[in-house]
Design a protein around this motif. Sequence first.
Motif: not given
Length: 254
Positions: A209-221
């Motif tokens: 609800r509170s976050y939108i992320v840049a997909l290319s900036k995800i280091r790990s999941v």
Amino acid sequence: MNPLTCIITDDEPLAVRLLESFVAKTPDLQLLGSYTDSVEAVAAIKEKQPNLLFLDIQMPDINGMELARMVPQETRIIFTTAFQEYAFESYEVSALDFLLKPIRYGKFLAAVDKARQWFGLTAAAEAASSAESTQQQGQAEPQPTAQTVFLKVDGEYRQVAFSDILYVSGMKDYVMFYMEGERKPLITHMTMKAAEELLPSSLFMRVNRSYIVALSKIRSVDRNDCLYIGNEIIRVTEAYKEAFAQYMQTKTCN
């Protein structure tokens, strides 16, 4: 890209004529009509379906904010007004820009360029979506390059590149853009819904609800669906897990 079409709505004839002169000398911008009566403008907008609406706010019968809520979503609004106090409210109707009178041609042109970027990104996203529905999974979709957006921060419009955004966080009626290489976020008066519409879906995804992320900036999941971006750990909540899982399937090799 085809020329952008536009309609001007302002109850002041002098203001209309000024905007008409701006449109006339702007390449690839086509005027479909000018209206000083807001009621007539509503009918014309629905009939002609322009890309852009240059819209005054203080008008009789139907004011600009009321009219903005009647406009089809395909038509994007650029407000033209002498009253700066309406700037924050303009974000509630997802306006592309807010031009303060007296309007200079340079500011007008910057707003039109911003609109071209928005429509270019929308067209790219639609093309990618169409290709995805007719082709097998795994084919890379084209990514928009060198794209930017203007954010109003501390009373000024600041141009930022999508490629510099790490993630976006919302808090009530404000949105914080966390940028690569910057310690403090850029804070602007906007809803998360407006931010989600502003950012291209090929590059960004809302994960809670509170976050939108840049997909290319995800280091790990990790196994708990927590995303590691910059110095932040952001969790994908239940409502967004399916969409994120589908994205991950296209990016993993096992």
